[in-house]
Design a protein around this motif. Sequence first.
Motif, PDB file in Angstrom:
ATOM      1  N   VAL A 108       0.834  -1.202   0.000  1.00  0.00           N
ATOM      2  CA  VAL A 108       0.000   0.000   0.000  1.00  0.00           C
ATOM      3  C   VAL A 108       0.869   1.252   0.000  1.00  0.00           C
ATOM      4  O   VAL A 108       0.639   2.194  -0.758  1.00  0.00           O
ATOM      5  CB  VAL A 108      -0.934   0.000   1.229  1.00  0.00           C
TER       6      VAL A 108
ATOM      7  N   ARG B  93      -3.118  -4.797  -4.309  1.00  0.00           N
ATOM      8  CA  ARG B  93      -2.918  -3.722  -3.334  1.00  0.00           C
ATOM      9  C   ARG B  93      -4.208  -3.489  -2.539  1.00  0.00           C
ATOM     10  O   ARG B  93      -4.164  -3.170  -1.351  1.00  0.00           O
ATOM     11  CB  ARG B  93      -2.506  -2.441  -4.056  1.00  0.00           C
TER      12      ARG B  93
ATOM     13  N   ALA C 256      -4.510  -3.542   1.435  1.00  0.00           N
ATOM     14  CA  ALA C 256      -5.056  -2.438   2.219  1.00  0.00           C
ATOM     15  C   ALA C 256      -6.209  -2.928   3.111  1.00  0.00           C
ATOM     16  O   ALA C 256      -6.336  -2.497   4.271  1.00  0.00           O
ATOM     17  CB  ALA C 256      -5.543  -1.323   1.290  1.00  0.00           C
TER      18      ALA C 256
ATOM     19  N   ALA D  57      -3.977   3.473   3.903  1.00  0.00           N
ATOM     20  CA  ALA D  57      -4.821   2.433   3.304  1.00  0.00           C
ATOM     21  C   ALA D  57      -6.229   2.964   3.024  1.00  0.00           C
ATOM     22  O   ALA D  57      -6.844   2.624   2.003  1.00  0.00           O
ATOM     23  CB  ALA D  57      -4.893   1.220   4.234  1.00  0.00           C
TER      24      ALA D  57
END
Lengths: 75, 461
Positions: free
Chosen positions: A58, B300, B304, B350
């Motif tokens: 992230v 991703r 997150a 996130a």
Amino acid sequence: MTTPPLAPALPPALPLDDASAGAIVDAMMPLVGIPMAPEWRETVIASVKATAAAARLVLDFPLDDTVEPAPVFRA
Amino acid sequence: MSNQSTAAGIAAAVAAGRLTAAEAIEAALARIAAIDPGVNAFTDVTAERARARAATIDADRAAGRAPGPLAGVPFAVKNLFDVEGIPTRAGSKINRDREPAARDGALVRRLEAAGAILVGALNMGEYAYDFTGENAHDGPSRNPHDRDRMTGGSSGGSGAAVAAGLVPLALGSDTNGSIRVPSAFCGTFGLKPTFGRLSRAGSFPFVASFDHLGPLARSVADLSLAYDAMQGADPDDPWQAPRPVEPVTAALAQGATGLRIAVAGGYFARGGEPDCFAAVQRAAEALGATRAIEIPEAARARAAAFVITASEAAGLHLDRLRARPGDYDPAVRDRLIAGTTIPAAWVHRAQRFRSWYRTRVLALFEEVDVVLAPCTPCRALRIGQATMEIDGVTVPARPNIGVFTQPISFVGLPVVAVPVRVGDGLPLAVQVIAAPWREDLALRVAGTLEAAGVGAAPVAE
């Protein structure tokens, strides 16, 4: 006006090894006030490392400063 | 009525006077008594309450009052839903010390207002932090198709109860996949509505940012009937979105004609057993869908979701972790403890990534109406199985079961899990994903797959 992505100039962040993750856990438990039993430590450390690896994915993604967090509070 | 009876079938029979609610409930209670010891779906059976409710419904009908659209339908709920008079255990040992719930959860009340009858509460992974259906306190829920296999979780009892034919309808919760995974492993239909659609009031939370509630059933019509009965504004849930009631049952007959349907490629086309992708292909062929699209940055998105889940869950549980850490299921406790160490800056980042991802995902729905993706990367694993092999690599089983569900719930899209058989093996499911607030489209496509015989949820023999 958008902010240029900073990612290329970021200092490298190394993957978390067992010793570093263990040091984090040992330092944090008194701070958050959790009486962690010694026999739980190994799996807690493994979970901290897994979370750090996920977070790395992230954090490596550049976002413009104008991107707001998803949750929205209304008074 | 048989164990194959659907909610719609039972309600129609009760409305027509061919079946009483009392008969429907006695049949369900008898099945639970006979079969549940082998599948361990139920943690509480509310027989007395169910019989009283059935008597009321039968008396109302005899007096000429119209029964509701779910009249006499037995249903059960994951034990994180409040049930009046029972402590809401949420799969835990610790919560058994809570005061009994003072009233039913909002969705329980709404189903009962439509004539359905609660017969009990269902086993689940502790505090919903689970993809397996295992539970250190209550024992694992067992897959009715192979009792040595996982049900999937965390709504494991919900999947088992429906797949075993104990009830035609169950409620579960889905934060990262906990309705869709048991639907895949147990071979049931499951609906995770849009984030914020259904009230969460009167349910034990897990991750406020991602928690959804929804139904599991053996037909699309039953999912729709239950979903329609549960819609509507509830001032007790501050996270609920201001949406009108948008019934879907009448729209099912429109089918999938005219809808733009695509298969998710890239991330969703690798990292699983070949049959998982074969199930998606089988659904795509039945729908005439030849287009592929890529959901950007799905890996991703999953990462997150993982970070936010760990952090919010740790925050929720902090006092219990401090006071009674030894009373947790170890598989849950150690992840919650680890979650207390996550830097807040990571969580903030996130949640900002989530905004970026939502914008990109919503743009896809300008091009297509529905996206198909696998539900799980594997069939039901053996109970206790700690690792699995994907593309020749051994990976931890628990976190990877949700690899395909997490990037979808991360931005709250409505999904119907459609059970699709490939070969003679255990069930698998396909995610039928639509844009926010378009549960109707996902259900229409699911109904089309069911009508074509591609999606089916027979009771386990």
